[in-house]
Design an enzyme around this catalytic site. Structure first.
Site, PDB file in Angstrom:
ATOM      1  N   GLU A 140       0.785  -1.232   0.000  1.00  0.00           N
ATOM      2  CA  GLU A 140       0.000   0.000   0.000  1.00  0.00           C
ATOM      3  C   GLU A 140       0.819   1.285   0.000  1.00  0.00           C
ATOM      4  O   GLU A 140       0.616   2.162   0.854  1.00  0.00           O
ATOM      5  CB  GLU A 140      -0.969  -0.008   1.185  1.00  0.00           C
ATOM      6  CG  GLU A 140      -1.981  -1.143   1.107  1.00  0.00           C
ATOM      7  CD  GLU A 140      -3.013  -1.114   2.227  1.00  0.00           C
ATOM      8  OE1 GLU A 140      -2.794  -0.415   3.241  1.00  0.00           O
ATOM      9  OE2 GLU A 140      -4.046  -1.796   2.093  1.00  0.00           O
ATOM     10  N   GLU A 251      -6.015  -7.993  -0.246  1.00  0.00           N
ATOM     11  CA  GLU A 251      -6.816  -7.864   0.974  1.00  0.00           C
ATOM     12  C   GLU A 251      -8.279  -7.614   0.604  1.00  0.00           C
ATOM     13  O   GLU A 251      -8.560  -6.891  -0.345  1.00  0.00           O
ATOM     14  CB  GLU A 251      -6.334  -6.685   1.835  1.00  0.00           C
ATOM     15  CG  GLU A 251      -4.912  -6.807   2.344  1.00  0.00           C
ATOM     16  CD  GLU A 251      -4.476  -5.581   3.155  1.00  0.00           C
ATOM     17  OE1 GLU A 251      -5.358  -4.775   3.539  1.00  0.00           O
ATOM     18  OE2 GLU A 251      -3.267  -5.437   3.389  1.00  0.00           O
TER      19      GLU A 251
END
Length: 481
Positions: A140, A251
């Protein structure tokens, strides 16, 4: 958990939170991969960094053996890097981004590349490459916006990824298909901005984390969201598979709202209740969604549909997370949307993931378009027919490293850097267990370093250079080194 900086508490957490039984349960649930986040401090820390060095690596090695035992494969995810790549608590520090951003943006990225190299050398060894065939190299990175918005420029992130690709394929050594699939997070730009990036490269893929929360929220029961993943993500992920190649959702969760203890970090409140900073417009109380013991069969059935739709839409994905710890105050999981283990125990998990194929269609929507059309990947995307994984990717030459610019300060040539003069801290391998009676054969655990020709020294601080704090250098003076 205590807040007194007691590192023994963290060591105890490693030893007790995820154990061999969890891997057995994951396999029994019909799942075949685990994504294991690891931070750079598994390798080393610098002076004054408040992290527990090396201990987590001991437990990662245990996880490797448990994965072997229960037939699971590992997606190794580098989750926290020096300086923080996103300014969120799971990157090592909540606050500023100091990776490809600010005065220490280049130096922190240099250091990160060495950690990627060390991990790549380990998992490319023949003893480990089949159980750890996937490497998410940067979790991320907060890049979207770039330039004047204060995040890292897109082209700088691309240059970092290109350099990491060369490093990982060098670690793999000679021959086609050596080393892991290399997974690049989209940096929150979306998949379209990555079409054509490193075309023809050996086994590269894209990663994105599709959540229904963390932005605008819609009120409703779980059943109201049953087909939402299909509409939001089927074409998005299927299209990326067709236009780019291997694409996986690193995710996702059952969360239809952002309720749950500490989901938004400690003390940050929730969007659902209108208490999250900068967010207004409460939709209701989280107490109902935090207490799964009150959930009705209808709620659980709705969540099963959400899970099945998500699996069908994404195609290849990892749930975040397997387990949420029980609250010391209540003895219950206080963020139930986020625990797959709890979902299995309490009855809202899909019991056989294979049955989710076609679920979107059963709800009147469409599933992953790539798989629905019988799509297939090219030879290079699968590591086939590649003679030289670096020379056969012409676009690599278009990227300059170190990058030409970083966020906030622009011209990267003005910034302090490290120098390649330090020894490489090779990761240790497991030791031969002591048997009773003694083992009749000795297991080959490798050496921790796959390619002996990879001898470049480690990037380390230049002696005498007064570097600013690597984690708080956005407004620091540029040192003369």
């Amino acid at each position: 958990m205590q807040r007194d900086g007691n590192l023994d508490v963290i060591a105890n957490h490693y030893a007790t939170f995820i154990v061999e039984e969890d891997f057995a349960q994951i396999a029994a649930a019909g799942l075949n991969w685990v994504r294991i986040p690891i931070a750079f401090w598994a390798i080393e820390v610098y002076p004054n960094e408040p992290f527990l060095a090396k201990t987590s690596w001991t437990y990662f090695l245990k996880a490797v053996e448990w994965a072997r035992k229960y037939g699971l494969r590992i997606n190794l995810d580098l989750h926290a890097v020096p300086g923080s790549q996103n300014g969120w608590n799971h990157s090592g520090k909540l606050g500023d981004i100091n990776f490809l951003r600010g005065v220490m943006g280049v130096a922190n990225a240099q250091r990160t590349l060495d950690y990627i190299r060390i991990l790549a050398e380990f998992i490319s060894q023949p003893e480990y490459k089949d159980v750890i065939p996937f490497f998410g190299i940067l979790n991320e990175p907060q890049a979207s916006g770039g330039g004047d918005s204060g995040y890292m420029p897109k082209e700088s992130l691309r240059a970092f990824y290109a350099e990491a690709y060369k490093i990982i394929r060098t670690a793999g050594g000679s021959g086609a298909g050596n080393g892991p699939v290399i997974s690049f997070h989209d940096g929150y730009y979306g998949f379209g901005d990555w079409t054509g990036f490193l075309a023809g490269a050996d086994r590269v893929g894209l990663d994105s984390h599709p959540y229904m929360v963390f932005s605008s929220l819609t009120p409703g029961e779980p059943a109201d969201f049953a087909s939402a993943p299909c509409g939001r993500w089927s074409d998005m992920f299927g299209g990326a598979m067709s236009s780019y190649g291997i694409t996986a959702a690193g995710e996702w969760s059952y969360a239809i709202n952002d309720c749950g203890l500490y989901v938004n970090s400690v003390g940050q409140g929730t969007r659902y209740e209108g208490t999250f900073p900068g967010y207004s417009g409460a939709l209701g109380s989280c107490s109902r969604w935090n207490d799964y013991t009150t959930w009705t069969p209808a709620i659980k059935a709705g969540l099963r549909d959400v899970g099945a739709s998500t699996m069908d839409a994404l195609g290849d994905s990892f749930f975040w997370t397997w387990r949420i710890g029980e609250s010391a105050a209540t003895g219950k999981v206080e963020a139930p949307f986020w625990s797959y283990k709890l979902a299995l125990e309490e009855g809202w998990a899909v019991t056989d993931p294979r049955t989710t194929v076609g679920h979107c269609q059963s709800l009147g929507s469409s599933g992953n378009s790539f798989y629905a059309a019988g799509g297939s990947f090219t030879g290079a995307q699968l590591g086939q027919g590649v003679t030289d994984a670096i020379a056969e990717v012409p676009s690599l030459a278009s990227y300059t490293w170190p990058p030409l610019e970083v966020g906030l300060v622009g011209n990267a040539a003005l910034l302090p850097t490290y120098t390649a003069t330090g020894p490489i801290p090779t990761l240790p391998v497991p030791s031969q267990p002591v048997g009773t009676p003694a083992p009749t054969a000795v297991t080959d655990f490798g050496t921790g370093w796959n390619n002996p020709a990879d001898t470049v020294l480690m990037q380390v601080p230049i002696p005498g250079c007064a570097y600013p704090n690597a984690w708080d250098a956005n407004n620091a003076a540029v040192p003369v080194c």
